[in-house]
Design a protein around this motif. Structure first.
Motif, PDB file in Angstrom:
ATOM      1  N   THR A 137      -1.302  31.242  10.467  1.00  0.00           N
ATOM      2  CA  THR A 137      -1.242  29.792  10.263  1.00  0.00           C
ATOM      3  C   THR A 137      -1.851  29.374   8.933  1.00  0.00           C
ATOM      4  N   VAL A 162      -1.548  21.543   8.928  1.00  0.00           N
ATOM      5  CA  VAL A 162      -2.795  22.289   8.761  1.00  0.00           C
ATOM      6  C   VAL A 162      -3.524  21.862   7.489  1.00  0.00           C
ATOM      7  N   SER A 186       1.701  32.061   6.554  1.00  0.00           N
ATOM      8  CA  SER A 186       2.800  31.331   7.179  1.00  0.00           C
ATOM      9  C   SER A 186       4.040  31.343   6.290  1.00  0.00           C
ATOM     10  N   SER A 211       3.156  24.215   6.194  1.00  0.00           N
ATOM     11  CA  SER A 211       2.837  23.377   7.357  1.00  0.00           C
ATOM     12  C   SER A 211       1.882  22.253   6.963  1.00  0.00           C
TER      13      SER A 211
END
Length: 317
Positions: A195, A206, A199, A203
């Motif tokens: 994450t 985050v 990744s 994203s």
């Protein structure tokens, strides 16, 4: 006398007939100004120096765009709206120039030596010290004063958790992966690697600022901003290694880029401070969400502190 009068009247009639024949020719010549007016109109429309007098509200209120190279040229950047957690449509795919690059690419002839050089260095300097204002000081380069550590940048979700993903270098024609493992274990302890580090999708959820901004590493490479013999991933990888004590010939260039972005007179530092002043804000928030300018500064290891904001309000610098 009567004969003279008769000749005079005859001459007048003849002249009137001649005038009737001449008038149409005169009428065709007189409208000349009309084509000239049209010509001027066409030339005015084609003049590229005339700026538009109207501008859309979206353009007028658009934020400034990040700059990543040494020459301060503007790069393409489209701010995104804040991502809604749990919605897959708010993630952007980390660009890949080749879905399966190793299947049809041959490494550059000097790639092996370059890759070996990435890990051959040994620390030459101690970690920096931090003052009460939160600014870091490097003994070897006193003019380099970031206020965010690499660990903080990673844990606060910069680059949308995709910075250390497998990277295919068009220049070297190899795929680089797992180089995040050279980082101190304390920097990534407790983090979900998939994450926050590797990744495959950027994203925003985050990211501390809740936005997706900037360009991909592939675009930086295409623009010529990567010094492959030192750091294939660019600025932030350089910063991590510099923090860990490496010193190399690319240090001055990277520090110069940092100064132009977020140094005392850096473009994006000033843009961010002006944004606070324009909004009438005198206190720095803990989290400035939906802020692409703040996220750009965060990439470059800087965030606004209260002291800097107060000075900008007072002195404009």
């Amino acid at each position: 006398m009567a004969d003279f009068t008769a000749r005079r009247r005859n001459n007048i009639k003849q002249n009137e007939l001649l005038l009737d024949q001449i008038r149409p020719l005169t009428t065709d010549i007189e409208p000349q100004p009309e084509p000239n007016t049209k010509s001027k109109s066409i030339k005015r429309k084609a003049d590229p120096s005339r700026a538009p007098t109207r501008q859309s509200k979206r353009i007028a209120t658009a934020g400034a765009r990040p700059v990543y190279n040494d020459d301060q040229q503007i790069v393409t950047h489209t701010p995104r709206r804040k991502a809604k957690i749990g919605r897959a449509t708010n993630t952007k795919r980390a660009p890949s120039s080749n879905p399966d690059p190793e299947s049809d690419a041959e490494p550059a002839k000097n790639a092996e030596a370059i890759v070996a050089g990435w890990t051959a260095w040994t620390p030459e300097a101690e970690e920096p010290t931090r003052d009460d204002a939160g600014t870091f000081h490097f003994e070897s380069h006193p003019d380099f004063r970031p206020n965010k550590s690499p660990e903080e940048i990673i844990r606060e979700g910069s680059f949308g958790g995709s910075y250390w993903r497998p990277l295919f270098s068009k220049r070297l024609r190899i795929t680089v992966r797992d180089d995040w493992r050279e980082l101190p274990a304390s920097w990534t302890a407790g983090l979900d690697v998939d994450t926050y580090l590797t990744s495959t999708a950027y994203s925003p959820e985050v990211n501390k600022y809740g936005v997706a901004c900037g360009q991909s590493i592939e675009e930086w490479e295409a623009a010529g901003w990567i010094a492959h013999e030192y750091d294939v991933r660019g600025w932030f990888q350089w910063y991590c290694r510099f923090w860990m004590g490496r010193r190399c010939a690319d240090d001055e260039r990277q520090i110069s880029r940092w100064k132009k972005c977020v140094g005392e007179t850096g473009r994006w530092r000033r843009t961010l401070l002006k944004k606070y002043v324009a909004l009438g804000i005198r206190s720095v928030f803990a989290d400035d969400e939906d802020d692409d300018v703040g996220d750009t500064c965060h990439h470059w290891a800087y965030e606004v502190r209260q002291e800097a904001l107060e000075r900008f309000w007072a002195e404009g610098r």
